[in-house]
Design a protein around this motif. Sequence first.
Motif, PDB file in Angstrom:
ATOM      1  N   PHE A 161       2.638  20.128  -1.109  1.00  0.00           N
ATOM      2  CA  PHE A 161       2.390  20.284   0.078  1.00  0.00           C
ATOM      3  C   PHE A 161       1.973  18.448   0.668  1.00  0.00           C
ATOM      4  CE2 PHE A 161      -2.520  18.609   0.332  1.00  0.00           C
ATOM      5  CZ  PHE A 161      -2.025  18.854  -0.866  1.00  0.00           C
ATOM      6  N   THR A 162       2.022  18.895   2.003  1.00  0.00           N
ATOM      7  CA  THR A 162       2.535  17.563   2.656  1.00  0.00           C
ATOM      8  C   THR A 162       1.102  16.786   2.709  1.00  0.00           C
ATOM      9  OG1 THR A 162       4.061  18.654   3.750  1.00  0.00           O
ATOM     10  CG2 THR A 162       3.311  16.510   4.494  1.00  0.00           C
ATOM     11  N   GLY A 163       0.024  16.209   2.601  1.00  0.00           N
ATOM     12  CA  GLY A 163      -1.011  16.198   2.895  1.00  0.00           C
ATOM     13  C   GLY A 163      -1.013  14.788   3.721  1.00  0.00           C
ATOM     14  N   ALA A 164      -2.241  14.477   4.229  1.00  0.00           N
ATOM     15  CA  ALA A 164      -2.248  13.473   5.304  1.00  0.00           C
ATOM     16  C   ALA A 164      -1.242  12.138   4.768  1.00  0.00           C
ATOM     17  CB  ALA A 164      -3.819  13.001   5.876  1.00  0.00           C
ATOM     18  N   SER A 165      -1.753  12.225   3.638  1.00  0.00           N
ATOM     19  CA  SER A 165      -0.692  10.569   3.275  1.00  0.00           C
ATOM     20  C   SER A 165      -0.536  11.127   2.207  1.00  0.00           C
ATOM     21  CB  SER A 165      -2.039   9.914   1.948  1.00  0.00           C
ATOM     22  OG  SER A 165      -2.496  10.888   0.616  1.00  0.00           O
ATOM     23  N   LYS A 166       0.547  11.853   1.920  1.00  0.00           N
ATOM     24  CA  LYS A 166       1.952  12.219   0.940  1.00  0.00           C
ATOM     25  C   LYS A 166       1.907  13.067   1.166  1.00  0.00           C
ATOM     26  CE  LYS A 166       0.946  10.226  -3.537  1.00  0.00           C
ATOM     27  NZ  LYS A 166       1.040   9.974  -4.248  1.00  0.00           N
ATOM     28  N   GLN A 167       4.352  13.336  -0.150  1.00  0.00           N
ATOM     29  CA  GLN A 167       3.929  14.858  -0.198  1.00  0.00           C
ATOM     30  C   GLN A 167       3.090  14.389  -1.366  1.00  0.00           C
ATOM     31  OE1 GLN A 167       5.502  16.883   1.638  1.00  0.00           O
ATOM     32  NE2 GLN A 167       5.637  18.540  -0.263  1.00  0.00           N
ATOM     33  N   ILE A 168       2.642  15.843  -1.898  1.00  0.00           N
ATOM     34  CA  ILE A 168       1.254  15.535  -2.934  1.00  0.00           C
ATOM     35  C   ILE A 168       2.326  16.682  -4.021  1.00  0.00           C
ATOM     36  CG2 ILE A 168      -0.773  16.369  -3.500  1.00  0.00           C
ATOM     37  CD1 ILE A 168      -1.548  14.286  -2.026  1.00  0.00           C
ATOM     38  N   ASN A 169       2.645  16.142  -4.686  1.00  0.00           N
ATOM     39  CA  ASN A 169       3.268  17.386  -5.980  1.00  0.00           C
ATOM     40  C   ASN A 169       2.729  16.869  -7.021  1.00  0.00           C
ATOM     41  OD1 ASN A 169       4.833  18.469  -7.495  1.00  0.00           O
ATOM     42  ND2 ASN A 169       6.759  17.364  -6.903  1.00  0.00           N
ATOM     43  N   TYR A 170       1.778  17.417  -7.957  1.00  0.00           N
ATOM     44  CA  TYR A 170       1.184  16.381  -9.372  1.00  0.00           C
ATOM     45  C   TYR A 170       1.815  17.029 -10.567  1.00  0.00           C
ATOM     46  CZ  TYR A 170      -3.276  15.473  -6.798  1.00  0.00           C
ATOM     47  OH  TYR A 170      -4.783  15.608  -6.100  1.00  0.00           O
ATOM     48  N   PHE A 208       0.886  -0.853  -0.026  1.00  0.00           N
ATOM     49  CA  PHE A 208       0.032   0.186   0.009  1.00  0.00           C
ATOM     50  C   PHE A 208       0.570   1.638   0.253  1.00  0.00           C
ATOM     51  CE2 PHE A 208      -3.219   3.274   1.327  1.00  0.00           C
ATOM     52  CZ  PHE A 208      -4.319   2.497   1.182  1.00  0.00           C
ATOM     53  N   GLY A 209       0.883   2.448  -0.280  1.00  0.00           N
ATOM     54  CA  GLY A 209       1.246   3.486  -0.851  1.00  0.00           C
ATOM     55  C   GLY A 209       1.739   3.427   1.122  1.00  0.00           C
ATOM     56  N   ALA A 210       2.266   4.237   1.126  1.00  0.00           N
ATOM     57  CA  ALA A 210       3.221   4.604   2.417  1.00  0.00           C
ATOM     58  C   ALA A 210       2.669   5.876   2.941  1.00  0.00           C
ATOM     59  CB  ALA A 210       4.622   5.132   2.324  1.00  0.00           C
ATOM     60  N   ILE A 211       2.208   5.754   4.201  1.00  0.00           N
ATOM     61  CA  ILE A 211       1.470   6.861   4.761  1.00  0.00           C
ATOM     62  C   ILE A 211       2.012   6.637   6.455  1.00  0.00           C
ATOM     63  CG2 ILE A 211      -0.758   7.532   5.759  1.00  0.00           C
ATOM     64  CD1 ILE A 211      -2.617   6.651   3.817  1.00  0.00           C
ATOM     65  N   ASP A 212       2.169   8.182   6.366  1.00  0.00           N
ATOM     66  CA  ASP A 212       3.165   7.555   7.628  1.00  0.00           C
ATOM     67  C   ASP A 212       2.371   8.356   9.387  1.00  0.00           C
ATOM     68  OD1 ASP A 212       4.574   8.332   9.950  1.00  0.00           O
ATOM     69  OD2 ASP A 212       5.533   9.800   9.002  1.00  0.00           O
ATOM     70  N   LYS A 213       1.620   7.072  10.162  1.00  0.00           N
ATOM     71  CA  LYS A 213       1.013   7.151  10.735  1.00  0.00           C
ATOM     72  C   LYS A 213       1.411   8.164  11.522  1.00  0.00           C
ATOM     73  CE  LYS A 213      -2.736   4.419   8.880  1.00  0.00           C
ATOM     74  NZ  LYS A 213      -2.920   3.145   8.321  1.00  0.00           N
ATOM     75  N   ASP A 214       2.458   8.486  12.012  1.00  0.00           N
ATOM     76  CA  ASP A 214       2.413   8.791  12.678  1.00  0.00           C
ATOM     77  C   ASP A 214       2.515  10.968  12.302  1.00  0.00           C
ATOM     78  OD1 ASP A 214       3.103   7.308  15.048  1.00  0.00           O
ATOM     79  OD2 ASP A 214       4.854   6.480  14.424  1.00  0.00           O
ATOM     80  N   ALA A 215       2.994  11.122  11.475  1.00  0.00           N
ATOM     81  CA  ALA A 215       2.948  12.622  11.330  1.00  0.00           C
ATOM     82  C   ALA A 215       1.980  13.640  11.735  1.00  0.00           C
ATOM     83  CB  ALA A 215       2.947  12.988   9.835  1.00  0.00           C
ATOM     84  N   PRO A 216       2.143  14.477  11.822  1.00  0.00           N
ATOM     85  CA  PRO A 216       1.438  15.229  12.242  1.00  0.00           C
ATOM     86  C   PRO A 216      -0.264  15.564  11.805  1.00  0.00           C
ATOM     87  CG  PRO A 216       3.391  16.356  12.331  1.00  0.00           C
ATOM     88  CD  PRO A 216       3.750  14.916  12.212  1.00  0.00           C
ATOM     89  N   LYS A 217       0.278  15.710  10.030  1.00  0.00           N
ATOM     90  CA  LYS A 217      -1.156  15.997   9.400  1.00  0.00           C
ATOM     91  C   LYS A 217      -1.759  14.926   9.280  1.00  0.00           C
ATOM     92  CE  LYS A 217      -2.428  18.490   5.971  1.00  0.00           C
ATOM     93  NZ  LYS A 217      -2.800  20.449   5.964  1.00  0.00           N
TER      94      LYS A 217
END
Lengths: 383, 300
Positions: free
Chosen positions: A342-351, A279-288
């Motif tokens: 930007f840093t989203g809840a799932s990852k760094q978003i950069n289209y 699954f895509g890496a989601i950092d669950k400890d990140a503040p976001k």
Amino acid sequence: MKRLLVLAVAMLALGLLLAGCGGEEKKADQVLKIGTMSPLTGPYAADGNDIRQGAEIAVEVFNEAGGIPGFSKIEIVSEDTACDPKQAVAAANKLINEKVAAVVGAYCSSSTIPASETLAEENIIMLTPASTNPKVTERGLPYMFRTCGRDDHQAPAAVKFMQSVEGVKSIFIVDDKTTYSQGLAEGVAAAATAAGINVLEHDHVNQGDKDYSAVLTKVKAANPDLFYISLQNSATGALMVIQAKRMGITAILMGQDAVYHPKLIEIAKADSEGMYCTFGAIDKDAPKFKEFQSKYKALTGNEPGAYSAYSFDSATAYLMAVKAAGTTDPAKVREELLKLDFTGASKQINYQENGDSGSNYTVYKVQDGKFMPYWNSLTGEKY
Amino acid sequence: MDFFLQQLINGITLGGVYALIALGYTMVYGIIQLINFAHGEFFAAGGYMGVILISYLSSQGLHPYACLAISLVLSMGYCALLAMAVEQLAYKPLRQASRLAALLSALGMSIFLQNGLMLTQGVYDRAYPTEITSGGFAIGAISISYMQILIVAVTAFLLVGLNLLVFRTRIGRAMRATAQDKVMSALVGINSNRIIALTFAVGAGLAAAAGIMVGLYYGSVNYTMGFVPGIKAFAAAVLGGIGNITGALVGGLIIGMVEIFAAGYISGEYKDVFAFIILIGVLYFKPTGIMGENVDDTRV
């Protein structure tokens, strides 16, 4: 006489309609409508509802922060695709009639692709949080964006893990014949063969099956090092895991991103222990993410599902782009979307130019009833 | 050989489940010539009632098997009442109407019940507690789970009970008489409305038992779970000769076996194809089904 009367009524109705249209042209207190489409009923309803709720949280966050200048309110309009291409196109048409500015969805790639063609005719921006088939962003549609990863990145990542971490020499693959699951399974088979792993068999089951005893007996007889489960649904994935364990299959179990869902562990319980999923890496400890998680829990009463964060980020990205552009004009919003980083809840978003936002597949392992990040495909190292 | 025996055991288990559901189709058809498409939903409702009751009872610290037994009886009773209500509401007013009207009413009822389950129980799968279901033993390379034995045992027990009910009691005799001729049996003092309601109740009770077995065996229930097994069980009932109890058992076992062996020896994606090819073949060469006799003297 009667005909005249009918004609008069018809004219009157038409007149009102035109007047209605004229009224809506006024900019003053415009409502910004965002559509979501995902399977809200049927076997994929778990992921589908996660997607709807993820987008709702994003709107909630923006509304709480005072909304977007020029718009009186932001609203979500949800449609059900049931993971059915025909219903997805109907849902897209309904959302067009609702005059949504953008759409977050759909879930199944087989729904996203036809729906996006319909939306493209009206130049409506679509951001998919969950459709991983490569074709989604490879048709040259300017307003198609993808927040999750791609299958042609997921398959090699899974195979690399099998070989480098587990030293797997033979695998048995099962899929349920959906565009997504079969496409991914074929990708895994090809990558495995190229890597010198012996693909013992690639078998299929039907969607909606509950009994996998026959195919699992085959798996047991083939005795592979690893059993790769590519199903469209975490609940059926759980059934397969339970039945595999009961059958006495000792192979390593591995699933993909559609099987990855807290529901899998809830249903399969101890039987899922030790199973791997990409699954895509989601950092669950990140503040976001923590921030998103607490909002999600407060509003829905649930833990975020597999795709909730991607859906939240898709809607957030769109709203940020609208805010920056100051309009919902698709060409201008697209420009702003491409500028985002930007840093989203799932990852760094950069289209990127084609609408993709990059894949960052991680292998998760079920440990003590939880999915724990285990191996990072980008660095090739264990966590 | 091990592979074959293992598949045989899988086939008997699945066939037993189909047989339990098929009995309800066959009994209702036998008595009022109605194909009750809402029957699969009784199966799903039974599965849900089972998960609710078993979860509650096991949280009260009862022994797993006691939980199972109590839940089984209560769910069967619940589905029996539900079926009687459905019969009163959707089929009884249409008894004098054309058969097509009743069939459409049944389809509508199926959709209504399925959506009812979805709205009251949610769209997510509900997981069964696993204390009862886990465990099993192996003979050589063949593994048999306790659940498989339980399914076969419960199926056999209910079948024997049903046979006693139909062929050894006054109610059973009244059922068979009503199936032969509603008007004549009413003339000799049988309350045919009551007998029809009772037939629905018994059929739905068996479906509920199957629902719990399936829920336990596979670990979870879902509101859509009634549809596919419902169609398969219908095929099983037709295959065995609709209206015939032994036929439903034989048909269920055949459909279960064919499915498992097609998946085992050919490919999982073809199992439904083969199940229905067998059905078409039988209907082509023996339209009354394997155990079916002349349509006129259909038995319950």
